[in-house]
Design a protein around this motif. Structure first.
Motif, PDB file in Angstrom:
ATOM      1  N   ALA A  44       0.795  -1.148   0.030  1.00 34.05           N
ATOM      2  CA  ALA A  44       0.022   0.006   0.106  1.00 34.05           C
ATOM      3  C   ALA A  44       1.031   1.237  -0.037  1.00 34.05           C
ATOM      4  O   ALA A  44       2.083   1.280   0.639  1.00 34.05           O
ATOM      5  CB  ALA A  44      -0.915  -0.064   1.183  1.00 34.05           C
ATOM      6  N   LEU A  69      -4.535   0.056  -9.097  1.00 34.15           N
ATOM      7  CA  LEU A  69      -5.778  -0.470  -8.406  1.00 34.15           C
ATOM      8  C   LEU A  69      -6.057  -1.775  -9.396  1.00 34.15           C
ATOM      9  O   LEU A  69      -5.914  -1.660 -10.529  1.00 34.15           O
ATOM     10  CB  LEU A  69      -6.750   0.359  -8.497  1.00 34.15           C
ATOM     11  N   THR A  70      -6.736  -2.729  -8.736  1.00 40.31           N
ATOM     12  CA  THR A  70      -7.303  -3.845  -9.477  1.00 40.31           C
ATOM     13  C   THR A  70      -8.579  -3.485 -10.222  1.00 40.31           C
ATOM     14  O   THR A  70      -9.111  -2.365 -10.030  1.00 40.31           O
ATOM     15  CB  THR A  70      -7.816  -4.963  -8.571  1.00 40.31           C
ATOM     16  N   GLN A  79     -11.331  -2.919  -8.082  1.00 41.93           N
ATOM     17  CA  GLN A  79     -11.301  -1.659  -7.338  1.00 41.93           C
ATOM     18  C   GLN A  79     -11.744  -0.329  -8.307  1.00 41.93           C
ATOM     19  O   GLN A  79     -12.286   0.538  -7.703  1.00 41.93           O
ATOM     20  CB  GLN A  79     -10.030  -1.342  -6.762  1.00 41.93           C
ATOM     21  N   ALA A  87     -14.922   1.952  -7.576  1.00 42.02           N
ATOM     22  CA  ALA A  87     -14.406   3.622  -7.419  1.00 42.02           C
ATOM     23  C   ALA A  87     -15.807   4.127  -8.320  1.00 42.02           C
ATOM     24  O   ALA A  87     -16.263   5.299  -7.894  1.00 42.02           O
ATOM     25  CB  ALA A  87     -13.193   3.874  -7.872  1.00 42.02           C
ATOM     26  N   ASN A 110     -15.327   8.528   0.314  1.00 43.44           N
ATOM     27  CA  ASN A 110     -14.898   7.610  -0.978  1.00 43.44           C
ATOM     28  C   ASN A 110     -13.430   7.871  -1.373  1.00 43.44           C
ATOM     29  O   ASN A 110     -12.886   6.865  -1.988  1.00 43.44           O
ATOM     30  CB  ASN A 110     -15.933   8.050  -1.957  1.00 43.44           C
ATOM     31  N   THR A 120     -11.320   5.958   0.711  1.00 45.05           N
ATOM     32  CA  THR A 120     -11.244   4.576   0.383  1.00 45.05           C
ATOM     33  C   THR A 120     -10.274   4.070  -0.992  1.00 45.05           C
ATOM     34  O   THR A 120      -9.658   3.286  -0.734  1.00 45.05           O
ATOM     35  CB  THR A 120     -12.551   4.138   0.208  1.00 45.05           C
ATOM     36  N   VAL A 121     -10.509   4.973  -2.097  1.00 47.77           N
ATOM     37  CA  VAL A 121      -9.661   4.927  -3.089  1.00 47.77           C
ATOM     38  C   VAL A 121      -8.260   4.868  -2.979  1.00 47.77           C
ATOM     39  O   VAL A 121      -7.664   4.012  -3.402  1.00 47.77           O
ATOM     40  CB  VAL A 121     -10.314   5.411  -4.354  1.00 47.77           C
ATOM     41  N   ASN A 181      -6.455   4.722  -0.408  1.00 51.26           N
ATOM     42  CA  ASN A 181      -6.098   3.614   0.383  1.00 51.26           C
ATOM     43  C   ASN A 181      -6.048   2.236  -0.178  1.00 51.26           C
ATOM     44  O   ASN A 181      -5.185   1.371   0.263  1.00 51.26           O
ATOM     45  CB  ASN A 181      -6.670   3.411   1.629  1.00 51.26           C
ATOM     46  N   GLN A 182      -6.370   2.186  -1.424  1.00 53.55           N
ATOM     47  CA  GLN A 182      -6.357   0.910  -2.196  1.00 53.55           C
ATOM     48  C   GLN A 182      -5.239   1.030  -3.112  1.00 53.55           C
ATOM     49  O   GLN A 182      -4.779  -0.154  -3.587  1.00 53.55           O
ATOM     50  CB  GLN A 182      -7.766   0.590  -2.915  1.00 53.55           C
ATOM     51  N   ILE A 183      -4.794   1.960  -3.510  1.00 51.40           N
ATOM     52  CA  ILE A 183      -3.657   2.051  -4.163  1.00 51.40           C
ATOM     53  C   ILE A 183      -2.314   1.371  -3.952  1.00 51.40           C
ATOM     54  O   ILE A 183      -1.912   1.457  -2.556  1.00 51.40           O
ATOM     55  CB  ILE A 183      -3.255   3.328  -4.801  1.00 51.40           C
ATOM     56  N   VAL A 184      -1.566   0.534  -4.531  1.00 48.49           N
ATOM     57  CA  VAL A 184      -0.496  -0.133  -4.257  1.00 48.49           C
ATOM     58  C   VAL A 184       0.633   0.219  -5.255  1.00 48.49           C
ATOM     59  O   VAL A 184       0.650   0.469  -6.195  1.00 48.49           O
ATOM     60  CB  VAL A 184      -0.726  -1.777  -4.417  1.00 48.49           C
TER      61      VAL A 184
END
Length: 186
Positions: free
Chosen positions: A30, A66-67, A70, A74, A99, A102-103, A105-108
């Motif tokens: 993350a 992002l997958t 995901q 979004a 929102n 949330t998005v 925090n999902q980025i890797v």
């Protein structure tokens, strides 16, 4: 007067930045640790730009992502995701602070190079409330390479006939090492 939003990529420490590490051959990590967005006069954000500023191992080996699931989720939150090939993720659309958090925090970050540069990577995050840009928060990623083992390939199709005194037992020997060009011992 509009107050600018503030993004904090690690709400567990002082400051707005985040530091982490990535080890070669490990899963993606993350880019934030419970990122938070605050804005005293807006409940919605309208855009965000997340940029890997120093892609040192090439876009095929190193990225932020992002997958597909995901990205679809979004979109359901009113946020359109655009992932550019130059490692920039753009988020757009008026949606709640929660929102956007949330998005983000999902980025890797991921790096599949078998010989990654050890220079720290920098990922910047900038958000906008429709009027003003936030501070630029930065994730610093230290890169930990792993010494990959050498691979010895032996194509030995020789056969021995009794009474024959000469036999080559090693034909077409190949030694490869993805992260080292020098062999110290054999």
């Amino acid at each position: 007067i509009n107050d600018a939003p503030i993004i904090d990529l690690d709400n567990t420490t002082a400051g707005n930045n985040f530091a982490t590490s990535f080890t070669e051959d490990n899963p993606a990590i993350a880019i934030s640790n419970a990122a938070t967005i605050t804005d005293v006069d807006n409940t919605n954000m309208t855009s965000a730009t997340i940029t890997l500023t120093n892609n040192l191992d090439g876009i095929t080996d190193e990225n932020i992502a992002l997958t597909a699931a995901q990205i679809t989720a979004a979109d359901g939150l009113g946020i359109t995701v655009n992932v550019a090939t130059n490692n920039v993720i753009s988020l757009s659309g008026s949606s709640s602070i929660a929102n956007y958090q949330t998005v983000i925090n999902q980025i890797v970050y991921n790096n599949t190079s078998q010989n990654p540069s050890t220079t720290n990577r920098s990922i910047t995050v900038l958000i906008n409330d429709g009027t003003a840009n936030s501070n630029t928060a930065t994730t610093t990623i230290s890169i930990n390479p792993v010494n990959d083992i050498s691979v010895v390939t032996l194509d030995n199709t020789s056969s021995f006939t009794e009474g024959n005194t000469n036999l080559s037992v090693i034909n077409n020997l190949t030694i490869t090492d993805s992260d080292n060009t020098t062999l110290n011992a054999a």
